[in-house]
Design a protein around this motif. Structure first.
Motif, short mmCIF file in Angstrom:
data_model
loop_
_atom_site.label_atom_id
_atom_site.label_comp_id
_atom_site.label_asym_id
_atom_site.label_seq_id
_atom_site.Cartn_x
_atom_site.Cartn_y
_atom_site.Cartn_z
N SER A 1 0.83 -1.20 0.00
CA SER A 1 0.00 0.00 0.00
C SER A 1 0.86 1.25 0.00
O SER A 1 0.35 2.36 -0.14
N LYS A 2 2.15 1.08 0.15
CA LYS A 2 3.07 2.22 0.12
C LYS A 2 3.39 2.59 -1.33
O LYS A 2 3.44 1.73 -2.19
N THR A 3 3.62 3.87 -1.54
CA THR A 3 3.93 4.35 -2.88
C THR A 3 5.32 4.97 -2.95
O THR A 3 5.65 5.64 -3.90
N SER A 4 6.12 4.70 -1.94
CA SER A 4 7.45 5.29 -1.91
C SER A 4 8.36 4.62 -2.93
O SER A 4 8.40 3.39 -3.00
N PRO A 5 9.09 5.41 -3.73
CA PRO A 5 10.05 4.81 -4.68
C PRO A 5 11.10 3.97 -3.97
O PRO A 5 11.63 3.02 -4.56
N LEU A 6 11.40 4.31 -2.69
CA LEU A 6 12.39 3.55 -1.96
C LEU A 6 11.94 2.10 -1.75
O LEU A 6 12.76 1.18 -1.80
N ASP A 7 10.65 1.91 -1.53
CA ASP A 7 10.13 0.55 -1.37
C ASP A 7 10.31 -0.27 -2.65
O ASP A 7 10.63 -1.46 -2.59
N GLU A 8 10.11 0.38 -3.78
CA GLU A 8 10.30 -0.33 -5.04
C GLU A 8 11.76 -0.73 -5.22
O GLU A 8 12.07 -1.85 -5.67
N VAL A 9 12.67 0.17 -4.84
CA VAL A 9 14.09 -0.14 -4.95
C VAL A 9 14.46 -1.28 -4.01
O VAL A 9 15.19 -2.21 -4.39
N LYS A 10 13.93 -1.23 -2.79
CA LYS A 10 14.23 -2.30 -1.83
C LYS A 10 13.67 -3.64 -2.33
O LYS A 10 14.29 -4.69 -2.13
N GLY A 11 12.49 -3.59 -2.95
CA GLY A 11 11.91 -4.82 -3.49
C GLY A 11 12.75 -5.41 -4.60
O GLY A 11 12.97 -6.63 -4.66
N ILE A 12 13.25 -4.56 -5.49
CA ILE A 12 14.11 -5.04 -6.58
C ILE A 12 15.40 -5.62 -6.03
O ILE A 12 15.88 -6.67 -6.48
N MET A 13 15.97 -4.96 -5.02
CA MET A 13 17.21 -5.47 -4.42
C MET A 13 16.96 -6.81 -3.71
O MET A 13 17.87 -7.66 -3.66
N ALA A 14 15.78 -7.01 -3.17
CA ALA A 14 15.46 -8.27 -2.50
C ALA A 14 15.22 -9.40 -3.50
O ALA A 14 15.25 -10.57 -3.12
N GLY A 15 14.96 -9.03 -4.78
CA GLY A 15 14.77 -10.06 -5.80
C GLY A 15 13.41 -10.09 -6.44
O GLY A 15 13.10 -11.05 -7.18
N SER A 16 12.57 -9.08 -6.21
CA SER A 16 11.24 -9.09 -6.81
C SER A 16 11.34 -8.82 -8.31
O SER A 16 12.25 -8.14 -8.79
N SER A 17 10.36 -9.36 -9.06
CA SER A 17 10.36 -9.19 -10.52
C SER A 17 9.63 -7.91 -10.93
O SER A 17 10.03 -7.25 -11.89
N THR A 18 8.56 -7.58 -10.22
CA THR A 18 7.81 -6.36 -10.51
C THR A 18 7.05 -5.97 -9.25
O THR A 18 7.12 -6.64 -8.22
N TYR A 19 6.28 -4.89 -9.35
CA TYR A 19 5.71 -4.27 -8.16
C TYR A 19 4.29 -3.83 -8.49
O TYR A 19 4.02 -3.27 -9.54
N LEU A 20 3.35 -4.12 -7.57
CA LEU A 20 1.96 -3.65 -7.71
C LEU A 20 1.56 -2.91 -6.44
O LEU A 20 1.89 -3.33 -5.33
N THR A 21 0.84 -1.80 -6.62
CA THR A 21 0.43 -0.97 -5.49
C THR A 21 -1.02 -1.25 -5.13
O THR A 21 -1.88 -1.37 -6.01
N LYS A 22 -1.30 -1.38 -3.83
CA LYS A 22 -2.68 -1.54 -3.34
C LYS A 22 -3.33 -0.16 -3.23
O LYS A 22 -2.66 0.82 -2.92
N PRO A 23 -4.65 -0.08 -3.42
CA PRO A 23 -5.56 -1.14 -3.90
C PRO A 23 -5.27 -1.50 -5.35
O PRO A 23 -4.84 -0.66 -6.14
#
Length: 354
Positions: A309-331
């Motif tokens: 539910s967060k929209t911070s670009p930092l969360d997307e960067v952290k997700g990519i560094m953790a190994g995520s393939s892509t990102y979806l925002t809630k809702p």
């Protein structure tokens, strides 16, 4: 186990056919519905069973094997029910609760239904055509005509006409002699015809093998389905994601996990084509869970879609560094969700076929 259908549109039949291949407890396949040869189960699509006239013709003993399929909740528990749209686990759970019909049970049900319906025996009808046919058969048989002495004397006095056919003596040896060359010619013709028919018989086995391999390839192409793991501590979010995933063209088998530890345990025991992973969860968060999932050899290339539910670009960067393939925002936006799913499923299909 043979599964018959009634009232199904073509697209739903294709989905159901693919779902049946996912069963691990028994072999199931679609079968044409024929009241004279009943399937093990009959799935009926519609608001009620009474909407189909064919149901009234079935034996009473078979009505316990009718499964109603529609989008409504069942009014009563008289008959098993499968709700649309199809969810693989729900469909298989309902069908696997039944045992296959024994051949004796099918024969008894069909025989009982036949006895109930066969109440009128028609008398044979004699028509003018049948009389003519009978007369022709009688005329075709040579009649035994008695020969009198007077007739013989009369015929001996009559002059022999030049145009009359010569009299051939009835000699059994002569007939046999003439029949032998005819039989030999017929046998030779038959052998020649058989040789021509069997000219390519030595290739039959190779042709059958090619057809079998082609059928296997087509079955593998049609047997495309996806196993998906949804990791989220919110049950409403789990159901919403499941609803969106059911819109895919291929059947899906969905597992749920409420936290990261459960997700790691399920990922270690099962194969998943892609994973939806929430960030904010009790225990270890989504970033740590994603990192540990990527450490498993079987999940090195598995798409992991992170949800937050967060929209911070930092969360997307952290997700990519953790190994995520892509990102979806809630809702979740259904249109955006379907775009991501199509892109991910296309990548998974290409990876499977390599």
């Amino acid at each position: 186990m043979k599964i018959g259908t009634l009232g199904f549109p073509e697209d739903q039949l294709k989905k159901l056919d693919k779902i049946l291949t996912l069963s691990k407890s028994r072999s199931m396949a679609l079968a044409d519905f024929d009241p004279a040869s009943l399937p093990d189960l009959l799935l009926v699509m519609g608001d009620s069973l009474d909407a189909h006239a064919q149901i009234a013709e079935l034996p009473d003993s078979f009505r316990t094997r009718l499964v109603l399929v529609n989008k409504q909740k069942p009014v009563s528990a008289e008959h098993p029910h499968i709700k649309l749209p199809f969810i693989s686990s729900r469909v298989l759970r309902t069908l696997e609760a039944f045992e296959p019909l024994q051949p004796v049970d099918v024969a008894r049900a069909v025989a009982a239904n036949t006895e109930e319906r066969a109440t009128v025996i028609e008398e044979p009808v004699i028509t003018a055509a049948s009389n003519i046919q009978a007369a022709d058969e009688l005329l075709a048989e040579p009649a035994a005509v008695p020969v009198t002495t007077a007739a013989v004397e009369h015929s001996s006095d009559a002059p022999i006409q030049a145009d009359s056919a010569p009299i051939v003596p009835l000699n059994d040896n002569a007939n046999t002699t003439q029949a032998q060359p005819m039989a030999a010619a017929t046998t030779a013709d038959s052998i020649e015809a058989v040789d021509k028919d069997n000219l390519f018989s030595k290739y039959d086995a190779q042709i059958e093998e090619v057809r079998r391999l082609q059928a296997e390839r087509e079955a593998q192409q049609q047997d495309q389905h996806y196993s998906i793991l949804v990791v989220d501590d919110s049950h409403p979010m789990q159901q919403m994601l499941a609803k969106e995933l059911e819109q895919m063209d291929q059947p899906v088998n969905i597992d749920f996990a409420d936290d990261g530890e459960t997700a790691l345990e399920k990922a270690g025991q099962n194969h998943y084509d892609f994973i939806f992973l929430d960030i904010m969860m009790p225990g270890i968060d989504g970033f740590e869970t994603c990192t540990r999932l990527r450490q498993m050899p079987a999940l090195k290339k598995t798409p992991i879609i992170m949800l937050s539910s967060k929209t911070s670009p930092l969360d997307e960067v952290k997700g990519i560094m953790a190994g995520s393939s892509t990102y979806l925002t809630k809702p979740i936006n259904p249109v955006e969700f379907q775009k991501v799913i199509k892109r991910v499923s296309r990548w998974v299909s290409e990876f499977k076929n390599k």
